[in-house]
Design a protein around this motif. Sequence first.
Motif, PDB file in Angstrom:
ATOM      1  N   ALA A  86      17.650  27.133  -9.654  1.00  0.00           N
ATOM      2  CA  ALA A  86      18.076  25.764  -9.362  1.00  0.00           C
ATOM      3  C   ALA A  86      19.602  25.689  -9.359  1.00  0.00           C
ATOM      4  CB  ALA A  86      17.495  24.790 -10.382  1.00  0.00           C
ATOM      5  N   GLY A  87      20.235  26.435 -10.261  1.00  0.00           N
ATOM      6  CA  GLY A  87      21.704  26.488 -10.288  1.00  0.00           C
ATOM      7  C   GLY A  87      22.252  27.118  -9.028  1.00  0.00           C
ATOM      8  N   LEU A  88      21.631  28.193  -8.571  1.00  0.00           N
ATOM      9  CA  LEU A  88      22.075  28.824  -7.325  1.00  0.00           C
ATOM     10  C   LEU A  88      21.860  27.893  -6.138  1.00  0.00           C
ATOM     11  CD1 LEU A  88      21.085  32.590  -7.461  1.00  0.00           C
ATOM     12  CD2 LEU A  88      23.368  31.592  -7.456  1.00  0.00           C
ATOM     13  N   ASP A  89      20.777  27.116  -6.168  1.00  0.00           N
ATOM     14  CA  ASP A  89      20.555  26.126  -5.110  1.00  0.00           C
ATOM     15  C   ASP A  89      21.706  25.124  -5.069  1.00  0.00           C
ATOM     16  OD1 ASP A  89      18.166  27.219  -4.271  1.00  0.00           O
ATOM     17  OD2 ASP A  89      16.904  25.778  -5.355  1.00  0.00           O
ATOM     18  N   ARG A  90      22.154  24.677  -6.240  1.00  0.00           N
ATOM     19  CA  ARG A  90      23.269  23.724  -6.292  1.00  0.00           C
ATOM     20  C   ARG A  90      24.544  24.356  -5.748  1.00  0.00           C
ATOM     21  NH1 ARG A  90      20.733  22.603 -11.141  1.00  0.00           N
ATOM     22  NH2 ARG A  90      22.218  23.820 -12.357  1.00  0.00           N
ATOM     23  N   VAL A  91      24.785  25.617  -6.097  1.00  0.00           N
ATOM     24  CA  VAL A  91      25.971  26.323  -5.587  1.00  0.00           C
ATOM     25  C   VAL A  91      25.887  26.408  -4.065  1.00  0.00           C
ATOM     26  CG1 VAL A  91      27.191  28.532  -5.527  1.00  0.00           C
ATOM     27  CG2 VAL A  91      26.336  27.647  -7.711  1.00  0.00           C
ATOM     28  N   ARG A  92      24.748  26.859  -3.556  1.00  0.00           N
ATOM     29  CA  ARG A  92      24.566  26.982  -2.104  1.00  0.00           C
ATOM     30  C   ARG A  92      24.782  25.644  -1.406  1.00  0.00           C
ATOM     31  NH1 ARG A  92      19.002  27.340  -1.269  1.00  0.00           N
ATOM     32  NH2 ARG A  92      19.261  25.104  -1.307  1.00  0.00           N
ATOM     33  N   ASP A  93      24.194  24.581  -1.941  1.00  0.00           N
ATOM     34  CA  ASP A  93      24.320  23.264  -1.320  1.00  0.00           C
ATOM     35  C   ASP A  93      25.771  22.801  -1.273  1.00  0.00           C
ATOM     36  OD1 ASP A  93      21.585  23.241  -0.965  1.00  0.00           O
ATOM     37  OD2 ASP A  93      21.193  21.840  -2.626  1.00  0.00           O
ATOM     38  N   LYS A  94      26.509  23.018  -2.354  1.00  0.00           N
ATOM     39  CA  LYS A  94      27.917  22.609  -2.386  1.00  0.00           C
ATOM     40  C   LYS A  94      28.759  23.422  -1.403  1.00  0.00           C
ATOM     41  CE  LYS A  94      28.063  19.274  -5.314  1.00  0.00           C
ATOM     42  NZ  LYS A  94      28.449  17.942  -4.887  1.00  0.00           N
ATOM     43  N   ILE A  95      28.501  24.726  -1.338  1.00  0.00           N
ATOM     44  CA  ILE A  95      29.240  25.571  -0.400  1.00  0.00           C
ATOM     45  C   ILE A  95      28.919  25.161   1.036  1.00  0.00           C
ATOM     46  CG2 ILE A  95      29.526  27.934   0.462  1.00  0.00           C
ATOM     47  CD1 ILE A  95      30.851  27.443  -2.288  1.00  0.00           C
ATOM     48  N   ASN A  96      27.635  24.961   1.346  1.00  0.00           N
ATOM     49  CA  ASN A  96      27.253  24.530   2.694  1.00  0.00           C
ATOM     50  C   ASN A  96      27.874  23.189   3.047  1.00  0.00           C
ATOM     51  OD1 ASN A  96      25.734  26.813   3.213  1.00  0.00           O
ATOM     52  ND2 ASN A  96      23.791  25.865   2.633  1.00  0.00           N
ATOM     53  N   GLU A  97      27.854  22.273   2.104  1.00  0.00           N
ATOM     54  CA  GLU A  97      28.451  20.950   2.316  1.00  0.00           C
ATOM     55  C   GLU A  97      29.936  21.086   2.647  1.00  0.00           C
ATOM     56  OE1 GLU A  97      29.563  17.558  -0.817  1.00  0.00           O
ATOM     57  OE2 GLU A  97      27.401  17.919  -0.654  1.00  0.00           O
ATOM     58  N   ARG A  98      30.597  21.945   1.920  1.00  0.00           N
ATOM     59  CA  ARG A  98      32.030  22.148   2.128  1.00  0.00           C
ATOM     60  C   ARG A  98      32.313  22.791   3.487  1.00  0.00           C
ATOM     61  NH1 ARG A  98      35.991  24.848  -2.324  1.00  0.00           N
ATOM     62  NH2 ARG A  98      37.901  24.331  -1.268  1.00  0.00           N
ATOM     63  N   VAL A  99      31.497  23.768   3.867  1.00  0.00           N
ATOM     64  CA  VAL A  99      31.666  24.425   5.166  1.00  0.00           C
ATOM     65  C   VAL A  99      31.430  23.430   6.294  1.00  0.00           C
ATOM     66  CG1 VAL A  99      30.674  26.154   6.716  1.00  0.00           C
ATOM     67  CG2 VAL A  99      31.153  26.750   4.346  1.00  0.00           C
ATOM     68  N   LEU A 100      30.356  22.652   6.180  1.00  0.00           N
ATOM     69  CA  LEU A 100      30.049  21.667   7.221  1.00  0.00           C
ATOM     70  C   LEU A 100      31.143  20.613   7.332  1.00  0.00           C
ATOM     71  CD1 LEU A 100      26.227  21.203   6.647  1.00  0.00           C
ATOM     72  CD2 LEU A 100      27.330  22.310   8.600  1.00  0.00           C
ATOM     73  N   LYS A 101      31.659  20.183   6.208  1.00  0.00           N
ATOM     74  CA  LYS A 101      32.728  19.188   6.208  1.00  0.00           C
ATOM     75  C   LYS A 101      33.978  19.744   6.884  1.00  0.00           C
ATOM     76  CE  LYS A 101      34.883  15.932   3.044  1.00  0.00           C
ATOM     77  NZ  LYS A 101      34.986  15.555   1.638  1.00  0.00           N
ATOM     78  N   LYS A 102      34.300  20.976   6.576  1.00  0.00           N
ATOM     79  CA  LYS A 102      35.471  21.627   7.155  1.00  0.00           C
ATOM     80  C   LYS A 102      35.286  21.828   8.653  1.00  0.00           C
ATOM     81  CE  LYS A 102      38.626  25.351   6.105  1.00  0.00           C
ATOM     82  NZ  LYS A 102      38.888  26.498   5.234  1.00  0.00           N
ATOM     83  N   ASP A 103      34.050  22.088   9.046  1.00  0.00           N
ATOM     84  CA  ASP A 103      33.711  22.321  10.458  1.00  0.00           C
ATOM     85  C   ASP A 103      33.637  21.013  11.236  1.00  0.00           C
ATOM     86  OD1 ASP A 103      32.917  23.954  12.634  1.00  0.00           O
ATOM     87  OD2 ASP A 103      30.831  23.392  12.281  1.00  0.00           O
ATOM     88  N   GLY A 104      33.587  19.894  10.526  1.00  0.00           N
ATOM     89  CA  GLY A 104      33.489  18.601  11.187  1.00  0.00           C
ATOM     90  C   GLY A 104      32.064  18.125  11.409  1.00  0.00           C
ATOM     91  N   SER A 105      31.107  18.920  10.947  1.00  0.00           N
ATOM     92  CA  SER A 105      29.704  18.537  11.082  1.00  0.00           C
ATOM     93  C   SER A 105      29.310  17.639   9.934  1.00  0.00           C
ATOM     94  CB  SER A 105      28.823  19.803  11.066  1.00  0.00           C
ATOM     95  OG  SER A 105      29.189  20.674  12.089  1.00  0.00           O
ATOM     96  N   ARG A 106      28.200  16.975  10.099  1.00  0.00           N
ATOM     97  CA  ARG A 106      27.681  16.116   9.031  1.00  0.00           C
ATOM     98  C   ARG A 106      26.389  16.660   8.511  1.00  0.00           C
ATOM     99  NH1 ARG A 106      29.181  10.017  10.023  1.00  0.00           N
ATOM    100  NH2 ARG A 106      31.207  10.352  10.931  1.00  0.00           N
ATOM    101  N   ASN A 107      26.186  16.481   7.222  1.00  0.00           N
ATOM    102  CA  ASN A 107      24.926  16.883   6.606  1.00  0.00           C
ATOM    103  C   ASN A 107      23.874  15.851   7.000  1.00  0.00           C
ATOM    104  OD1 ASN A 107      22.871  17.780   5.022  1.00  0.00           O
ATOM    105  ND2 ASN A 107      24.066  17.857   3.139  1.00  0.00           N
ATOM    106  N   THR A 108      22.808  16.297   7.616  1.00  0.00           N
ATOM    107  CA  THR A 108      21.800  15.369   8.128  1.00  0.00           C
ATOM    108  C   THR A 108      20.578  15.287   7.231  1.00  0.00           C
ATOM    109  OG1 THR A 108      20.857  17.121   9.506  1.00  0.00           O
ATOM    110  CG2 THR A 108      22.522  15.675  10.505  1.00  0.00           C
ATOM    111  N   ARG A 109      20.673  15.693   5.994  1.00  0.00           N
ATOM    112  CA  ARG A 109      19.526  15.637   5.079  1.00  0.00           C
ATOM    113  C   ARG A 109      19.110  14.246   4.814  1.00  0.00           C
ATOM    114  NH1 ARG A 109      19.673  19.513  -0.040  1.00  0.00           N
ATOM    115  NH2 ARG A 109      19.203  21.428   0.966  1.00  0.00           N
TER     116      ARG A 109
END
Length: 109
Positions: A86-109
């Motif tokens: 569950a901790g690794l899931d949180r890390v992955r989600d935060k990293i993905n969120e940051r990458v998407l934000k930097k890329d200009g994409s939006r999280n569509t969850r």
Amino acid sequence: MGLGKRSDGSISSGTWEQSGFDPSEIVDAVVLMLQGGGRSLEDLRELKDEEGLMKLIGRDEIPEPDTVGDWLRRMGDPKSGQLGLAGLDRVRDKINERVLKKDGSRNTR
């Protein structure tokens, strides 16, 4: 990207105390191994022999394959109270969120 800080902050202490390594050190080793084309934990041994890489990442050592394997098994064992996945899931989600934000994409969850 803050992977180390996120790993250390998101994965409970019981998942790494016995290994002698912080979660970030184990996660870094696995990420480096995979990025370098590794296919098994035994490939971690190859990283240790790469003096330039070890100097670049500022480490004198990385965890042994057995240590990483034990850590991965322990962190996902709910019977022992370890909820590391569950901790690794949180890390992955935060990293993905940051990458998407930097890329200009939006999280569509």
